[in-house]
Motif scaffolding. Sequence first.
Motif, PDB file in Angstrom:
ATOM      1  N   THR A 170      -1.137  -4.392   0.402  1.00  0.00           N
ATOM      2  CA  THR A 170      -1.255  -3.913  -0.794  1.00  0.00           C
ATOM      3  C   THR A 170      -2.085  -5.044  -1.616  1.00  0.00           C
ATOM      4  N   ASN A 183       3.194   0.207  -3.204  1.00  0.00           N
ATOM      5  CA  ASN A 183       2.203   0.166  -1.974  1.00  0.00           C
ATOM      6  C   ASN A 183       0.890   0.881  -2.451  1.00  0.00           C
ATOM      7  N   GLY A 184      -0.227   0.388  -1.587  1.00  0.00           N
ATOM      8  CA  GLY A 184      -1.395   1.143  -1.681  1.00  0.00           C
ATOM      9  C   GLY A 184      -2.561   0.241  -2.271  1.00  0.00           C
ATOM     10  N   ASN A 185      -3.745   0.859  -2.366  1.00  0.00           N
ATOM     11  CA  ASN A 185      -4.741   0.346  -2.911  1.00  0.00           C
ATOM     12  C   ASN A 185      -5.337   1.599  -3.493  1.00  0.00           C
ATOM     13  N   HIS A 190       6.573   3.648  -6.513  1.00  0.00           N
ATOM     14  CA  HIS A 190       7.126   4.792  -5.790  1.00  0.00           C
ATOM     15  C   HIS A 190       8.605   4.380  -5.664  1.00  0.00           C
TER      16      HIS A 190
END
Length: 262
Positions: A170, A183-185, A190
């Motif tokens: 991330t 999380n994530g790009n 979440h």
Amino acid sequence: MAIHSTAIVDPKAQLDSSVEVGAYSIIGPNVRIDAGTKIGPHVVVEGHTTIGKDNQFFQFSSIGAAPQDKKYAGEPTLLEIGDRNVVREFCTFNLGTVQDGGVTRVGSDNWIMAYVHIAHDCHVGNRTIFANNAALAGHVHIGDWVILGGFSNVHQFCKIGAHAMVGMSTSLTQDVPPFVILNGNPAAAHGINIEGLKRRGFSREQISAIRQAYKTLYKSGLTLDEAKAALDQEIAQVSADVAQHLQLMRSFLDTSTRGIVR
């Protein structure tokens, strides 16, 4: 002191008699190391660096080197490390800069895995876990119990609140409120770190209230100012042992300067 014959320890360095220094390690003149700390082989500890008790540094780490900041002009800035930290292979912790408070600070009981970078003027709390290749740019503040997944990256001046959890790979460019999992790009929230809170002894009532606060902030459709007002009402309606955790989230929102991931 158990100092290997190939280690180079400057005579001006202040090491407790119980400190261990491994083969080919280098300890600079302005370093202070307290009791029970073990410096593994091929570690360089330099700068105005203070290390507390019972830490363990594995091989090939660079601790207290000059900041990676073009404005740095050799000022005697600091690196302060607390007690009982485990620092694995190839980690880099840099000194602070005079453009900020002049000190990079790492607390106690942290678990720092391989290739972690902690840049100038970062403040890391206690009992955090940084997985392999996590990297903090300058001026980042990390709260207690935070978990950073492998290859996660944190932009300059970002803040991550206590008990938050950042997923693998991330990239963060905004602040993360306490308790939040993301999380994530681009990074996205979440929920809250329920499993972590259970392990740390949070009650069902406390976790339920924190979950509701998360819904108010992220799921209600309210603006940030409206969500702050709603959180104030929630804090007023719960017991003191619950309110302290909601207040932690509420206060964080007022101190955020880069805006929160939302």
